[in-house]
Write a protein that holds these residues in place. Structure first.
Motif, PDB file in Angstrom:
ATOM      1  N   GLU A  97       9.836  29.355 -33.601  1.00  0.00           N
ATOM      2  CA  GLU A  97      10.318  27.978 -33.670  1.00  0.00           C
ATOM      3  C   GLU A  97       9.114  27.045 -33.776  1.00  0.00           C
ATOM      4  OE1 GLU A  97      13.613  27.342 -30.604  1.00  0.00           O
ATOM      5  OE2 GLU A  97      12.610  29.167 -29.921  1.00  0.00           O
ATOM      6  N   THR A  98       9.160  26.141 -34.728  1.00  0.00           N
ATOM      7  CA  THR A  98       8.060  25.203 -34.924  1.00  0.00           C
ATOM      8  C   THR A  98       8.605  23.784 -35.026  1.00  0.00           C
ATOM      9  OG1 THR A  98       8.158  25.575 -37.321  1.00  0.00           O
ATOM     10  CG2 THR A  98       6.537  26.844 -36.072  1.00  0.00           C
ATOM     11  N   SER A  99       7.755  22.844 -34.679  1.00  0.00           N
ATOM     12  CA  SER A  99       8.124  21.433 -34.767  1.00  0.00           C
ATOM     13  C   SER A  99       6.878  20.617 -35.059  1.00  0.00           C
ATOM     14  CB  SER A  99       8.778  20.961 -33.457  1.00  0.00           C
ATOM     15  OG  SER A  99       9.007  19.563 -33.484  1.00  0.00           O
ATOM     16  N   ARG A 100       7.002  19.648 -35.941  1.00  0.00           N
ATOM     17  CA  ARG A 100       5.914  18.726 -36.223  1.00  0.00           C
ATOM     18  C   ARG A 100       6.500  17.342 -36.461  1.00  0.00           C
ATOM     19  NH1 ARG A 100       3.390  17.966 -42.010  1.00  0.00           N
ATOM     20  NH2 ARG A 100       2.946  16.086 -40.823  1.00  0.00           N
ATOM     21  N   THR A 101       5.738  16.324 -36.136  1.00  0.00           N
ATOM     22  CA  THR A 101       6.167  14.941 -36.320  1.00  0.00           C
ATOM     23  C   THR A 101       5.514  14.373 -37.563  1.00  0.00           C
ATOM     24  OG1 THR A 101       6.419  14.638 -33.934  1.00  0.00           O
ATOM     25  CG2 THR A 101       6.279  12.651 -35.277  1.00  0.00           C
ATOM     26  N   TRP A 102       6.328  13.778 -38.416  1.00  0.00           N
ATOM     27  CA  TRP A 102       5.822  13.164 -39.657  1.00  0.00           C
ATOM     28  C   TRP A 102       6.091  11.670 -39.609  1.00  0.00           C
ATOM     29  CZ3 TRP A 102       8.246  10.567 -43.750  1.00  0.00           C
ATOM     30  CH2 TRP A 102       7.447  10.345 -44.877  1.00  0.00           C
ATOM     31  N   SER A 103       5.051  10.894 -39.908  1.00  0.00           N
ATOM     32  CA  SER A 103       5.160   9.433 -39.910  1.00  0.00           C
ATOM     33  C   SER A 103       5.048   8.920 -41.340  1.00  0.00           C
ATOM     34  CB  SER A 103       4.065   8.807 -39.042  1.00  0.00           C
ATOM     35  OG  SER A 103       4.148   9.263 -37.711  1.00  0.00           O
ATOM     36  N   PRO A 104       5.987   8.108 -41.802  1.00  0.00           N
ATOM     37  CA  PRO A 104       5.930   7.579 -43.178  1.00  0.00           C
ATOM     38  C   PRO A 104       4.779   6.598 -43.348  1.00  0.00           C
ATOM     39  CG  PRO A 104       7.711   6.531 -41.962  1.00  0.00           C
ATOM     40  CD  PRO A 104       7.173   7.610 -41.066  1.00  0.00           C
ATOM     41  N   PHE A 105       4.266   6.539 -44.582  1.00  0.00           N
ATOM     42  CA  PHE A 105       3.178   5.611 -44.883  1.00  0.00           C
ATOM     43  C   PHE A 105       3.682   4.176 -45.023  1.00  0.00           C
ATOM     44  CE2 PHE A 105       1.631   9.710 -46.468  1.00  0.00           C
ATOM     45  CZ  PHE A 105       0.397   9.773 -45.841  1.00  0.00           C
ATOM     46  N   PHE A 106       4.918   4.020 -45.443  1.00  0.00           N
ATOM     47  CA  PHE A 106       5.489   2.699 -45.659  1.00  0.00           C
ATOM     48  C   PHE A 106       6.676   2.496 -44.719  1.00  0.00           C
ATOM     49  CE2 PHE A 106       3.969   4.283 -49.815  1.00  0.00           C
ATOM     50  CZ  PHE A 106       2.907   3.400 -50.000  1.00  0.00           C
ATOM     51  N   ASP A 107       6.823   1.263 -44.260  1.00  0.00           N
ATOM     52  CA  ASP A 107       7.925   0.927 -43.362  1.00  0.00           C
ATOM     53  C   ASP A 107       9.157   0.597 -44.192  1.00  0.00           C
ATOM     54  OD1 ASP A 107       9.545   0.237 -41.303  1.00  0.00           O
ATOM     55  OD2 ASP A 107       8.503  -1.619 -40.770  1.00  0.00           O
ATOM     56  N   VAL A 108       9.989   1.611 -44.397  1.00  0.00           N
ATOM     57  CA  VAL A 108      11.230   1.427 -45.159  1.00  0.00           C
ATOM     58  C   VAL A 108      12.438   1.694 -44.272  1.00  0.00           C
ATOM     59  CG1 VAL A 108      10.199   1.916 -47.412  1.00  0.00           C
ATOM     60  CG2 VAL A 108      11.077   3.803 -46.007  1.00  0.00           C
ATOM     61  N   GLY A 109      12.247   1.614 -42.960  1.00  0.00           N
ATOM     62  CA  GLY A 109      13.350   1.830 -42.038  1.00  0.00           C
ATOM     63  C   GLY A 109      13.580   3.277 -41.681  1.00  0.00           C
ATOM     64  N   LEU A 110      12.680   4.181 -42.108  1.00  0.00           N
ATOM     65  CA  LEU A 110      12.888   5.604 -41.849  1.00  0.00           C
ATOM     66  C   LEU A 110      12.387   6.004 -40.470  1.00  0.00           C
ATOM     67  CD1 LEU A 110      13.924   8.227 -43.081  1.00  0.00           C
ATOM     68  CD2 LEU A 110      11.621   8.635 -43.986  1.00  0.00           C
ATOM     69  N   GLY A 111      11.225   5.505 -40.056  1.00  0.00           N
ATOM     70  CA  GLY A 111      10.678   5.845 -38.748  1.00  0.00           C
ATOM     71  C   GLY A 111      10.101   7.250 -38.718  1.00  0.00           C
ATOM     72  N   ASP A 112       9.573   7.654 -37.566  1.00  0.00           N
ATOM     73  CA  ASP A 112       9.012   8.997 -37.416  1.00  0.00           C
ATOM     74  C   ASP A 112      10.123  10.048 -37.490  1.00  0.00           C
ATOM     75  OD1 ASP A 112       6.587   7.797 -37.122  1.00  0.00           O
ATOM     76  OD2 ASP A 112       6.504   8.016 -34.937  1.00  0.00           O
ATOM     77  N   VAL A 113       9.788  11.173 -38.127  1.00  0.00           N
ATOM     78  CA  VAL A 113      10.757  12.250 -38.322  1.00  0.00           C
ATOM     79  C   VAL A 113      10.185  13.532 -37.734  1.00  0.00           C
ATOM     80  CG1 VAL A 113      12.111  13.563 -39.991  1.00  0.00           C
ATOM     81  CG2 VAL A 113      11.590  11.160 -40.430  1.00  0.00           C
ATOM     82  N   ASP A 114      10.998  14.253 -36.964  1.00  0.00           N
ATOM     83  CA  ASP A 114      10.606  15.551 -36.414  1.00  0.00           C
ATOM     84  C   ASP A 114      11.165  16.658 -37.302  1.00  0.00           C
ATOM     85  OD1 ASP A 114       9.257  14.474 -34.219  1.00  0.00           O
ATOM     86  OD2 ASP A 114      11.096  14.361 -33.031  1.00  0.00           O
ATOM     87  N   PHE A 115      10.258  17.449 -37.880  1.00  0.00           N
ATOM     88  CA  PHE A 115      10.658  18.583 -38.704  1.00  0.00           C
ATOM     89  C   PHE A 115      10.637  19.841 -37.839  1.00  0.00           C
ATOM     90  CE2 PHE A 115       8.634  16.047 -42.305  1.00  0.00           C
ATOM     91  CZ  PHE A 115       9.844  15.512 -42.694  1.00  0.00           C
ATOM     92  N   THR A 116      11.789  20.429 -37.620  1.00  0.00           N
ATOM     93  CA  THR A 116      11.897  21.652 -36.827  1.00  0.00           C
ATOM     94  C   THR A 116      12.416  22.783 -37.709  1.00  0.00           C
ATOM     95  OG1 THR A 116      14.147  21.063 -36.110  1.00  0.00           O
ATOM     96  CG2 THR A 116      12.313  20.370 -34.699  1.00  0.00           C
ATOM     97  N   ASP A 117      11.849  23.957 -37.519  1.00  0.00           N
ATOM     98  CA  ASP A 117      12.257  25.139 -38.279  1.00  0.00           C
ATOM     99  C   ASP A 117      12.358  26.326 -37.336  1.00  0.00           C
ATOM    100  OD1 ASP A 117      12.095  24.307 -41.285  1.00  0.00           O
ATOM    101  OD2 ASP A 117      10.216  23.571 -40.431  1.00  0.00           O
ATOM    102  N   VAL A 118      13.319  27.185 -37.597  1.00  0.00           N
ATOM    103  CA  VAL A 118      13.510  28.421 -36.835  1.00  0.00           C
ATOM    104  C   VAL A 118      13.601  29.564 -37.838  1.00  0.00           C
ATOM    105  CG1 VAL A 118      14.901  29.657 -35.156  1.00  0.00           C
ATOM    106  CG2 VAL A 118      14.760  27.156 -35.037  1.00  0.00           C
ATOM    107  N   VAL A 119      12.675  30.526 -37.717  1.00  0.00           N
ATOM    108  CA  VAL A 119      12.624  31.652 -38.642  1.00  0.00           C
ATOM    109  C   VAL A 119      12.694  32.938 -37.833  1.00  0.00           C
ATOM    110  CG1 VAL A 119      11.239  32.889 -40.350  1.00  0.00           C
ATOM    111  CG2 VAL A 119      11.305  30.379 -40.370  1.00  0.00           C
ATOM    112  N   THR A 120      13.558  33.845 -38.242  1.00  0.00           N
ATOM    113  CA  THR A 120      13.683  35.149 -37.592  1.00  0.00           C
ATOM    114  C   THR A 120      13.150  36.231 -38.528  1.00  0.00           C
ATOM    115  OG1 THR A 120      15.940  35.444 -38.437  1.00  0.00           O
ATOM    116  CG2 THR A 120      15.683  34.395 -36.285  1.00  0.00           C
ATOM    117  N   THR A 121      12.370  37.142 -37.969  1.00  0.00           N
ATOM    118  CA  THR A 121      11.769  38.224 -38.747  1.00  0.00           C
ATOM    119  C   THR A 121      11.775  39.491 -37.915  1.00  0.00           C
ATOM    120  OG1 THR A 121      10.263  36.599 -39.717  1.00  0.00           O
ATOM    121  CG2 THR A 121       9.787  38.907 -40.145  1.00  0.00           C
TER     122      THR A 121
END
Length: 225
Positions: free
Chosen positions: A157-181
């Motif tokens: 399980e991984t998570s990273r926070t992405w911040s947009p370069f421009f203020d278009v109302g999106l705000g910070d986004v947390d990208f989470t992924d779960v991979v099974t192997t």
């Protein structure tokens, strides 16, 4: 003939001026530009931001698959230092310091009464991820594959926070992924929890030791060769 009313002529002139003003289109392009240009700029910035967000999400997902694949190939016993090295690799691949990673091994069990359930074998978390417990398995049970009795699967399980370069109302986004192997070269990937947090080195099967800093370099080297 009756003389013209003194106020009739000014009314006709005023009516004529109003009609001319209504038909006059000079300067309308400037007004339209002023009204439309801010909207066009906002739409352009929104499209650019969405494109960058999609690229960041793709990079985060591919980084998780890379780490999961490398973890599944391990035949030596791993420990917390090794998982910390995987977190450093994930941070390197995303060029982002604000990340979290959790690696776990889950086993499928069928008891003597025929009851089927998942059982946690080991788990280790970095960043804001704590190690999983058996009571937390329901949070990832939906992504676990079909397995036979006694079979194990690795969950990253991984998570990273992405911040947009421009203020278009999106705000910070947390990208989470779960991979099974599933482990590739053995039935399981063993984990030594006795070294977690002690700062010890990762011990290879040939007896050599490696620090977490050197571990990141060796992982990158093995992936590029």
């Amino acid at each position: 003939m009756k003389p013209a009313h003194p106020y009739r002529l000014p009314k006709r002139n005023l009516r004529r001026l109003c009609q001319q003003f209504r038909r006059d289109e000079s300067g309308s392009g400037v007004v339209e530009t002023v009204l439309v240009l801010p909207l066009l700029i906002f739409l352009l910035l929104f499209i650019i931001t969405f494109f960058l967000a999609f690229g960041a999400k793709t990079d985060a997902n591919q980084a998780n698959y890379t780490i999961s694949d490398y973890l599944s190939r391990q035949t030596d016993e791993i420990d917390g230092v090794f998982v910390d090295g995987l977190a450093d690799l994930y941070r390197f691949l995303n060029n982002d310091a604000d990340i979290a990673l959790r690696a776990s091994a889950v086993q499928f069990v069928v008891d003597d009464e025929g009851t089927e359930y998942y059982q946690l074998v080991w788990s280790y978390g970095t960043g804001n991820y704590d190690a999983l417990t058996n009571s937390d398995l329901d949070t990832i049970e939906g992504v676990l594959p079909l397995m036979s009795d006694g079979e194990q699967v690795l969950v990253v399980e991984t998570s990273r926070t992405w911040s947009p370069f421009f203020d278009v109302g999106l705000g910070d986004v947390d990208f989470t992924d779960v991979v099974t192997t599933k482990p590739r070269f053995s039935s399981q990937v063993a984990f030594d929890d006795g070294t977690v947090g002690s700062g010890s080195s990762y011990v290879h099967s040939d007896g050599t030791e490696e620090s977490s800093d050197g571990l990141l370099s060796s992982i990158i080297g093995s992936l590029t060769n």
